[in-house]
Design a protein around this motif. Structure first.
Motif, PDB file in Angstrom:
ATOM      1  N   LEU A  42       0.816  -1.218   0.000  1.00  0.00           N
ATOM      2  CA  LEU A  42       0.000   0.000   0.000  1.00  0.00           C
ATOM      3  C   LEU A  42       0.850   1.268   0.000  1.00  0.00           C
ATOM      4  O   LEU A  42       0.443   2.283  -0.559  1.00  0.00           O
ATOM      5  N   TYR A  48      -0.715   1.704  -9.044  1.00  0.00           N
ATOM      6  CA  TYR A  48      -1.283   2.041 -10.353  1.00  0.00           C
ATOM      7  C   TYR A  48      -0.828   1.056 -11.435  1.00  0.00           C
ATOM      8  O   TYR A  48      -1.487   0.920 -12.462  1.00  0.00           O
ATOM      9  N   LEU A  71      -7.966  -2.564  -1.499  1.00  0.00           N
ATOM     10  CA  LEU A  71      -7.585  -2.434  -2.911  1.00  0.00           C
ATOM     11  C   LEU A  71      -8.798  -2.150  -3.794  1.00  0.00           C
ATOM     12  O   LEU A  71      -8.731  -1.333  -4.711  1.00  0.00           O
ATOM     13  N   HIS A  72      -9.916  -2.818  -3.518  1.00  0.00           N
ATOM     14  CA  HIS A  72     -11.111  -2.624  -4.340  1.00  0.00           C
ATOM     15  C   HIS A  72     -11.758  -1.261  -4.132  1.00  0.00           C
ATOM     16  O   HIS A  72     -12.489  -0.796  -5.010  1.00  0.00           O
ATOM     17  N   LEU A  73     -11.485  -0.601  -3.014  1.00  0.00           N
ATOM     18  CA  LEU A  73     -11.989   0.761  -2.811  1.00  0.00           C
ATOM     19  C   LEU A  73     -11.370   1.721  -3.818  1.00  0.00           C
ATOM     20  O   LEU A  73     -12.037   2.612  -4.333  1.00  0.00           O
ATOM     21  N   SER A  74     -10.081   1.540  -4.096  1.00  0.00           N
ATOM     22  CA  SER A  74      -9.399   2.444  -5.028  1.00  0.00           C
ATOM     23  C   SER A  74      -9.411   1.927  -6.464  1.00  0.00           C
ATOM     24  O   SER A  74      -9.320   2.707  -7.400  1.00  0.00           O
ATOM     25  N   ASN A  75      -9.516   0.607  -6.645  1.00  0.00           N
ATOM     26  CA  ASN A  75      -9.518   0.023  -7.994  1.00  0.00           C
ATOM     27  C   ASN A  75     -10.366  -1.243  -8.004  1.00  0.00           C
ATOM     28  O   ASN A  75      -9.844  -2.341  -7.786  1.00  0.00           O
TER      29      ASN A  75
END
Length: 120
Positions: A42, A48, A71-75
């Motif tokens: 993180l 990215y 991870l799924h919150l941002s991607n």
């Protein structure tokens, strides 16, 4: 969904497992980046670039389920493959949840197959 050349992050606090997975993925032609903790991933500044994460479930501070959620919150498109040797951590999961969980020890072809499925 993966690009034609996925970049795979490996997260495991067991350095032997981390090294073995790194060698396996590199020998299969993947670009793999090792991290010895979820926080290391993180904080790395390379999220990215990551298309798939292979992570242990049972780790201190942030477990694999929590890492997947973060991870799924941002991607939401990132694929996460969970691995564990602690079967009690995955008891009671539905068949859908279990589709991207591998139980240690697993055959190398099982991981490579899961990666391939993640890229469809």
């Amino acid at each position: 969904m993966c690009s034609s050349s996925p970049v795979i992050a490996i997260v495991d606090d067991d350095k032997r497992v981390l090294q073995a997975l790194l060698e396996l993925l590199e020998s299969a032609g993947y670009e793999a980046l090792p991290f010895d903790s979820p926080n290391a991933l993180l904080d790395s500044g390379v999220l990215y670039r990551i298309t798939i994460v292979v992570t242990d479930i049972g780790m201190p501070e942030i477990n694999g389920f929590e890492l997947k959620r973060i991870l799924h919150l941002s991607n939401p498109e990132i694929s996460v493959i969970l691995i564990t040797g602690r079967y009690e951590l995955i008891e009671g999961l539905s068949a859908d949840d279990d589709s991207l969980i591998l139980r240690k020890p697993f055959d190398s072809s099982a991981l490579l197959s899961a990666i391939s499925r993640s890229c469809r």
